[in-house]
Design an enzyme around this catalytic site. Sequence first.
Site, PDB file in Angstrom:
ATOM      1  N   THR A 191       0.880  -1.162   0.000  1.00  0.00           N
ATOM      2  CA  THR A 191       0.000   0.000   0.000  1.00  0.00           C
ATOM      3  C   THR A 191       0.913   1.206   0.000  1.00  0.00           C
ATOM      4  OG1 THR A 191      -1.634  -1.170   1.359  1.00  0.00           O
ATOM      5  CG2 THR A 191      -1.811   1.211   1.298  1.00  0.00           C
ATOM      6  N   VAL A 220     -12.176  -6.081  -1.541  1.00  0.00           N
ATOM      7  CA  VAL A 220     -11.783  -4.721  -1.185  1.00  0.00           C
ATOM      8  C   VAL A 220     -11.203  -4.759   0.219  1.00  0.00           C
ATOM      9  CG1 VAL A 220     -12.572  -2.363  -0.744  1.00  0.00           C
ATOM     10  CG2 VAL A 220     -13.529  -3.660  -2.659  1.00  0.00           C
ATOM     11  N   GLY A 243      -0.784  -2.914   5.690  1.00  0.00           N
ATOM     12  CA  GLY A 243      -0.651  -4.214   6.331  1.00  0.00           C
ATOM     13  C   GLY A 243      -1.762  -5.162   5.939  1.00  0.00           C
ATOM     14  N   HIS A 244      -2.122  -6.071   6.847  1.00  0.00           N
ATOM     15  CA  HIS A 244      -3.163  -7.055   6.574  1.00  0.00           C
ATOM     16  C   HIS A 244      -4.520  -6.368   6.587  1.00  0.00           C
ATOM     17  CE1 HIS A 244      -5.898 -10.506   7.644  1.00  0.00           C
ATOM     18  NE2 HIS A 244      -5.290 -10.956   6.563  1.00  0.00           N
ATOM     19  N   GLY A 245      -5.083  -6.193   5.415  1.00  0.00           N
ATOM     20  CA  GLY A 245      -6.261  -5.352   5.248  1.00  0.00           C
ATOM     21  C   GLY A 245      -7.463  -5.776   6.061  1.00  0.00           C
TER      22      GLY A 245
END
EC number: 3.4.19.5
Length: 333
Positions: A191, A220, A243-245
Amino acid sequence: MATARPSSCGRDSVPATPRASIDVSLVVVVHGGGASNISPGRKELVSEGIAKAATEGYNILKAGGSAVDAVEGAVTMLENDPEFNAGYGSVLNADGDIEMDASIMDGKDLSAGAVSAVRCIANPVKLARLVMEKTPHCFLTGRGAEKFAADMGIPQTPAEKLITERTKKHLEKEKLEKGAQKADCPKNSGTVGAVALDCKGNLAYATSTGGIVNKMVGRVGDSPCIGAGGYADNNLGAVSTTGHGESILKVNLARLALFHVEQGKTVDEAATLALDYMKSKLKGLGGLILINKTGDWVAKWTSASMPWAAVKNGKLQAGIDLCETKTRNLPTC
Protein backbone atom coordinates in the site's frame (compact mmCIF):
# COMPACT_ATOMS: atom_id res chain seq x y z
CA MET A 1 7.88 -3.39 16.72
CA ALA A 2 9.88 -1.02 14.54
CA THR A 3 9.64 2.74 14.85
CA ALA A 4 10.96 5.69 12.89
CA ARG A 5 10.84 9.02 14.68
CA PRO A 6 12.04 12.54 14.00
CA SER A 7 14.82 12.53 16.57
CA SER A 8 17.03 10.12 18.46
CA CYS A 9 15.27 10.98 21.72
CA GLY A 10 12.08 9.38 20.40
CA ARG A 11 9.87 12.32 19.47
CA ASP A 12 9.87 16.02 18.79
CA SER A 13 9.99 18.26 21.83
CA VAL A 14 7.07 20.38 20.60
CA PRO A 15 4.63 20.80 23.53
CA ALA A 16 0.93 20.08 23.09
CA THR A 17 -0.06 23.75 23.12
CA PRO A 18 -3.11 25.32 21.46
CA ARG A 19 -2.66 25.85 17.72
CA ALA A 20 -2.92 29.64 17.98
CA SER A 21 0.24 29.75 20.08
CA ILE A 22 2.50 27.59 17.93
CA ASP A 23 4.44 28.12 14.73
CA VAL A 24 3.07 25.47 12.39
CA SER A 25 5.78 23.51 10.58
CA LEU A 26 5.27 22.04 7.13
CA VAL A 27 5.37 18.25 7.43
CA VAL A 28 4.95 15.39 4.96
CA VAL A 29 5.33 11.70 5.81
CA VAL A 30 4.90 8.90 3.27
CA HIS A 31 5.03 5.10 3.35
CA GLY A 32 5.46 2.43 0.71
CA GLY A 33 3.66 -0.45 2.39
CA GLY A 34 4.33 -2.78 5.29
CA ALA A 35 5.39 -6.21 4.07
CA SER A 36 8.07 -8.87 4.21
CA ASN A 37 11.72 -8.01 3.73
CA ILE A 38 12.48 -6.15 0.51
CA SER A 39 15.12 -7.84 -1.64
CA PRO A 40 18.54 -6.16 -1.74
CA GLY A 41 18.16 -5.65 -5.48
CA ARG A 42 15.07 -3.48 -4.99
CA LYS A 43 16.06 -1.53 -1.88
CA GLU A 44 17.81 1.28 -3.72
CA LEU A 45 14.90 1.78 -6.12
CA VAL A 46 12.36 1.70 -3.31
CA SER A 47 14.39 4.12 -1.19
CA GLU A 48 14.75 6.51 -4.10
CA GLY A 49 11.05 6.37 -4.92
CA ILE A 50 9.86 6.97 -1.38
CA ALA A 51 12.25 9.90 -0.89
CA LYS A 52 11.10 11.50 -4.15
CA ALA A 53 7.46 11.20 -3.12
CA ALA A 54 8.06 12.86 0.26
CA THR A 55 10.06 15.62 -1.40
CA GLU A 56 7.30 16.19 -3.95
CA GLY A 57 4.72 16.55 -1.20
CA TYR A 58 6.90 18.93 0.77
CA ASN A 59 7.64 21.08 -2.27
CA ILE A 60 3.90 21.39 -2.88
CA LEU A 61 3.49 22.69 0.67
CA LYS A 62 6.41 25.09 0.28
CA ALA A 63 4.79 26.49 -2.86
CA GLY A 64 1.64 27.27 -0.88
CA GLY A 65 -0.31 24.12 -1.64
CA SER A 66 -2.73 22.58 0.81
CA ALA A 67 -2.26 19.40 2.81
CA VAL A 68 -4.71 17.71 0.41
CA ASP A 69 -2.60 18.84 -2.56
CA ALA A 70 0.52 17.48 -0.88
CA VAL A 71 -0.80 14.01 -0.08
CA GLU A 72 -2.33 13.67 -3.54
CA GLY A 73 0.95 14.71 -5.15
CA ALA A 74 3.06 12.36 -3.04
CA VAL A 75 0.80 9.37 -3.58
CA THR A 76 0.56 10.07 -7.31
CA MET A 77 4.35 9.80 -7.49
CA LEU A 78 4.19 6.39 -5.84
CA GLU A 79 1.32 5.23 -8.07
CA ASN A 80 3.50 6.07 -11.08
CA ASP A 81 6.46 4.08 -9.72
CA PRO A 82 6.39 0.35 -10.63
CA GLU A 83 8.25 -0.54 -7.44
CA PHE A 84 5.11 0.08 -5.40
CA ASN A 85 1.79 -1.74 -5.26
CA ALA A 86 -0.48 1.08 -6.40
CA GLY A 87 -1.41 2.41 -9.82
CA TYR A 88 1.25 1.23 -12.27
CA GLY A 89 2.69 -1.90 -10.67
CA SER A 90 -0.44 -2.97 -8.77
CA VAL A 91 -0.54 -6.66 -7.94
CA LEU A 92 -2.95 -8.97 -9.76
CA ASN A 93 -6.09 -10.72 -8.56
CA ALA A 94 -6.89 -14.40 -9.05
CA ASP A 95 -7.99 -13.73 -12.65
CA GLY A 96 -4.79 -11.87 -13.48
CA ASP A 97 -6.49 -8.47 -13.50
CA ILE A 98 -5.83 -5.26 -11.61
CA GLU A 99 -8.39 -3.92 -9.13
CA MET A 100 -7.25 -0.79 -7.29
CA ASP A 101 -8.50 1.09 -4.25
CA ALA A 102 -7.76 4.59 -2.91
CA SER A 103 -9.02 7.19 -0.46
CA ILE A 104 -8.27 10.75 0.61
CA MET A 105 -9.51 12.99 3.43
CA ASP A 106 -9.33 16.66 4.39
CA GLY A 107 -8.98 17.17 8.13
CA LYS A 108 -10.36 20.69 7.91
CA ASP A 109 -13.99 19.61 7.46
CA LEU A 110 -13.77 15.79 7.30
CA SER A 111 -14.46 15.80 3.56
CA ALA A 112 -13.50 12.42 2.12
CA GLY A 113 -13.47 10.53 -1.16
CA ALA A 114 -12.75 6.92 -2.02
CA VAL A 115 -12.84 4.46 -4.91
CA SER A 116 -12.53 0.69 -5.02
CA ALA A 117 -12.11 -2.08 -7.59
CA VAL A 118 -11.18 0.35 -10.37
CA ARG A 119 -9.28 -1.14 -13.30
CA CYS A 120 -8.24 1.29 -15.98
CA ILE A 121 -7.27 4.34 -13.94
CA ALA A 122 -3.57 5.16 -13.70
CA ASN A 123 -3.97 7.31 -10.58
CA PRO A 124 -6.84 6.19 -8.35
CA VAL A 125 -5.94 8.81 -5.74
CA LYS A 126 -6.85 11.57 -8.20
CA LEU A 127 -10.21 9.93 -8.81
CA ALA A 128 -10.79 9.65 -5.06
CA ARG A 129 -10.18 13.37 -4.71
CA LEU A 130 -12.72 14.09 -7.44
CA VAL A 131 -15.26 11.95 -5.59
CA MET A 132 -14.59 14.11 -2.53
CA GLU A 133 -14.86 17.42 -4.34
CA LYS A 134 -17.31 16.80 -7.20
CA THR A 135 -19.96 14.47 -5.79
CA PRO A 136 -22.25 14.39 -2.74
CA HIS A 137 -20.86 10.94 -1.95
CA CYS A 138 -17.80 9.58 -0.15
CA PHE A 139 -17.28 6.29 -1.99
CA LEU A 140 -17.72 5.00 -5.55
CA THR A 141 -16.84 1.51 -6.71
CA GLY A 142 -16.20 -0.53 -9.83
CA ARG A 143 -18.02 0.47 -13.00
CA GLY A 144 -19.70 3.43 -11.32
CA ALA A 145 -16.33 4.85 -10.33
CA GLU A 146 -14.98 4.30 -13.83
CA LYS A 147 -18.01 5.98 -15.42
CA PHE A 148 -17.53 8.94 -13.09
CA ALA A 149 -13.86 9.08 -14.13
CA ALA A 150 -14.91 9.27 -17.78
CA ASP A 151 -17.42 12.00 -16.96
CA MET A 152 -14.61 13.96 -15.27
CA GLY A 153 -12.37 13.61 -18.31
CA ILE A 154 -9.89 11.19 -16.77
CA PRO A 155 -8.47 9.11 -19.63
CA GLN A 156 -8.70 5.34 -19.46
CA THR A 157 -5.40 3.49 -19.30
CA PRO A 158 -5.56 -0.04 -20.73
CA ALA A 159 -5.18 -2.46 -17.83
CA GLU A 160 -2.31 -4.27 -19.55
CA LYS A 161 -0.27 -1.06 -19.46
CA LEU A 162 -0.52 -1.02 -15.67
CA ILE A 163 0.75 -4.59 -15.34
CA THR A 164 4.47 -5.28 -14.96
CA GLU A 165 6.53 -8.43 -15.47
CA ARG A 166 7.26 -8.47 -11.75
CA THR A 167 3.56 -8.55 -10.86
CA LYS A 168 2.94 -11.35 -13.38
CA LYS A 169 5.69 -13.44 -11.80
CA HIS A 170 4.39 -12.60 -8.35
CA LEU A 171 0.96 -13.98 -9.22
CA GLU A 172 2.45 -17.14 -10.76
CA LYS A 173 4.45 -17.76 -7.60
CA GLU A 174 1.42 -17.31 -5.35
CA LYS A 175 -0.69 -19.67 -7.42
CA LEU A 176 2.04 -22.32 -7.23
CA GLU A 177 2.32 -21.92 -3.48
CA LYS A 178 -1.49 -21.94 -3.16
CA GLY A 179 -1.22 -19.78 -0.09
CA ALA A 180 -3.99 -17.57 1.20
CA GLN A 181 -2.63 -14.59 3.03
CA LYS A 182 -2.41 -14.95 6.79
CA ALA A 183 -2.80 -12.04 9.16
CA ASP A 184 0.66 -12.55 10.65
CA CYS A 185 2.41 -12.93 7.30
CA PRO A 186 1.68 -9.85 5.19
CA LYS A 187 4.12 -10.74 2.44
CA ASN A 188 1.72 -9.57 -0.25
CA SER A 189 0.55 -6.41 1.46
CA GLY A 190 1.58 -3.38 -0.46
CA THR A 191 0.00 0.00 0.00
CA VAL A 192 1.23 3.55 -0.40
CA GLY A 193 0.14 6.50 1.67
CA ALA A 194 0.90 10.02 2.79
CA VAL A 195 -0.04 12.42 5.57
CA ALA A 196 0.63 16.15 5.64
CA LEU A 197 0.34 19.31 7.73
CA ASP A 198 0.19 22.61 5.82
CA CYS A 199 0.96 26.22 6.75
CA LYS A 200 -2.65 26.84 7.81
CA GLY A 201 -2.62 23.95 10.24
CA ASN A 202 -4.74 21.75 8.01
CA LEU A 203 -4.15 18.00 7.94
CA ALA A 204 -4.85 15.39 5.25
CA TYR A 205 -4.16 11.80 4.33
CA ALA A 206 -4.24 9.71 1.16
CA THR A 207 -3.86 5.94 0.73
CA SER A 208 -3.75 3.88 -2.47
CA THR A 209 -3.23 0.19 -3.24
CA GLY A 210 -3.54 -2.65 -5.69
CA GLY A 211 -4.59 -4.89 -2.81
CA ILE A 212 -3.16 -8.36 -2.20
CA VAL A 213 -1.85 -10.66 -4.89
CA ASN A 214 -4.13 -13.55 -5.94
CA LYS A 215 -7.08 -12.01 -4.11
CA MET A 216 -10.63 -13.01 -4.99
CA VAL A 217 -12.17 -10.88 -7.72
CA GLY A 218 -14.02 -8.01 -6.07
CA ARG A 219 -12.11 -8.15 -2.79
CA VAL A 220 -11.78 -4.72 -1.18
CA GLY A 221 -9.41 -4.12 1.69
CA ASP A 222 -8.86 -1.34 4.16
CA SER A 223 -7.24 1.30 1.95
CA PRO A 224 -10.41 2.96 0.59
CA CYS A 225 -12.28 2.70 3.89
CA ILE A 226 -12.32 5.91 5.91
CA GLY A 227 -11.20 5.15 9.46
CA ALA A 228 -9.37 1.97 8.50
CA GLY A 229 -7.04 2.88 5.63
CA GLY A 230 -6.66 6.42 6.92
CA TYR A 231 -8.21 9.34 8.73
CA ALA A 232 -7.63 13.07 9.11
CA ASP A 233 -9.03 15.54 11.62
CA ASN A 234 -7.45 18.93 12.27
CA ASN A 235 -8.24 18.58 15.97
CA LEU A 236 -6.31 15.32 16.26
CA GLY A 237 -4.01 14.33 13.42
CA ALA A 238 -3.73 12.38 10.18
CA VAL A 239 -2.98 8.69 9.67
CA SER A 240 -2.36 6.37 6.72
CA THR A 241 -2.15 2.62 7.36
CA THR A 242 -0.78 -0.49 5.66
CA GLY A 243 -0.65 -4.21 6.33
CA HIS A 244 -3.16 -7.06 6.57
CA GLY A 245 -6.26 -5.35 5.25
CA GLU A 246 -8.87 -7.55 6.88
CA SER A 247 -7.29 -7.01 10.30
CA ILE A 248 -7.03 -3.26 9.74
CA LEU A 249 -10.72 -3.16 8.81
CA LYS A 250 -11.77 -5.08 11.90
CA VAL A 251 -10.00 -2.73 14.34
CA ASN A 252 -10.50 0.49 12.32
CA LEU A 253 -6.76 1.05 12.73
CA ALA A 254 -6.42 4.68 11.61
CA ARG A 255 -9.22 5.99 13.81
CA LEU A 256 -8.06 3.77 16.67
CA ALA A 257 -4.64 5.43 16.59
CA LEU A 258 -6.26 8.87 16.64
CA PHE A 259 -8.51 7.81 19.51
CA HIS A 260 -5.34 7.36 21.56
CA VAL A 261 -4.12 10.79 20.45
CA GLU A 262 -7.49 12.13 21.56
CA GLN A 263 -6.85 10.56 24.97
CA GLY A 264 -3.61 12.53 25.33
CA LYS A 265 -1.09 9.98 24.09
CA THR A 266 1.98 10.99 22.08
CA VAL A 267 2.08 9.95 18.42
CA ASP A 268 4.55 7.20 19.32
CA GLU A 269 2.37 5.88 22.12
CA ALA A 270 -0.79 6.08 20.01
CA ALA A 271 0.76 4.16 17.12
CA THR A 272 2.15 1.50 19.46
CA LEU A 273 -1.16 0.98 21.25
CA ALA A 274 -3.12 0.69 17.99
CA LEU A 275 -0.72 -1.72 16.29
CA ASP A 276 -0.26 -3.82 19.43
CA TYR A 277 -4.02 -4.16 19.78
CA MET A 278 -4.39 -5.40 16.20
CA LYS A 279 -1.54 -7.86 16.68
CA SER A 280 -2.76 -9.21 20.03
CA LYS A 281 -6.42 -9.42 19.01
CA LEU A 282 -6.06 -10.73 15.45
CA LYS A 283 -2.35 -11.54 14.96
CA GLY A 284 -2.53 -8.84 12.30
CA LEU A 285 0.71 -7.20 11.21
CA GLY A 286 1.00 -3.80 9.59
CA GLY A 287 2.19 -0.26 9.97
CA LEU A 288 1.13 3.34 9.97
CA ILE A 289 2.33 6.91 9.63
CA LEU A 290 0.85 9.57 11.90
CA ILE A 291 1.12 13.35 12.31
CA ASN A 292 -0.58 15.23 15.11
CA LYS A 293 -1.84 18.80 14.94
CA THR A 294 1.42 20.25 16.27
CA GLY A 295 3.58 18.50 13.67
CA ASP A 296 4.92 15.59 15.75
CA TRP A 297 5.13 12.52 13.54
CA VAL A 298 5.94 8.83 13.68
CA ALA A 299 6.29 5.90 11.29
CA LYS A 300 5.79 2.55 13.03
CA TRP A 301 5.33 -1.02 11.88
CA THR A 302 5.05 -4.60 13.15
CA SER A 303 5.70 -6.15 9.74
CA ALA A 304 9.25 -7.02 8.69
CA SER A 305 9.77 -3.72 6.93
CA MET A 306 8.02 -0.54 5.81
CA PRO A 307 9.60 1.98 3.44
CA TRP A 308 8.98 5.49 4.77
CA ALA A 309 10.20 9.04 4.35
CA ALA A 310 9.42 12.29 6.13
CA VAL A 311 10.26 15.93 5.51
CA LYS A 312 10.04 18.60 8.18
CA ASN A 313 11.85 21.94 8.34
CA GLY A 314 13.67 21.13 5.11
CA LYS A 315 15.17 17.91 6.50
CA LEU A 316 14.47 14.59 4.77
CA GLN A 317 14.60 11.38 6.80
CA ALA A 318 13.96 7.98 5.24
CA GLY A 319 14.37 4.27 5.85
CA ILE A 320 13.09 0.77 5.20
CA ASP A 321 14.19 -1.51 8.02
CA LEU A 322 14.66 -1.03 11.76
CA CYS A 323 17.60 1.22 12.69
CA GLU A 324 18.08 2.24 9.08
CA THR A 325 17.40 5.96 8.94
CA LYS A 326 19.15 8.26 6.50
CA THR A 327 18.96 12.03 6.87
CA ARG A 328 19.79 14.85 4.49
CA ASN A 329 18.87 18.48 4.03
CA LEU A 330 16.82 19.40 0.98
CA PRO A 331 18.01 22.22 -1.31
CA THR A 332 16.81 25.59 -0.07
CA CYS A 333 16.18 27.06 -3.51
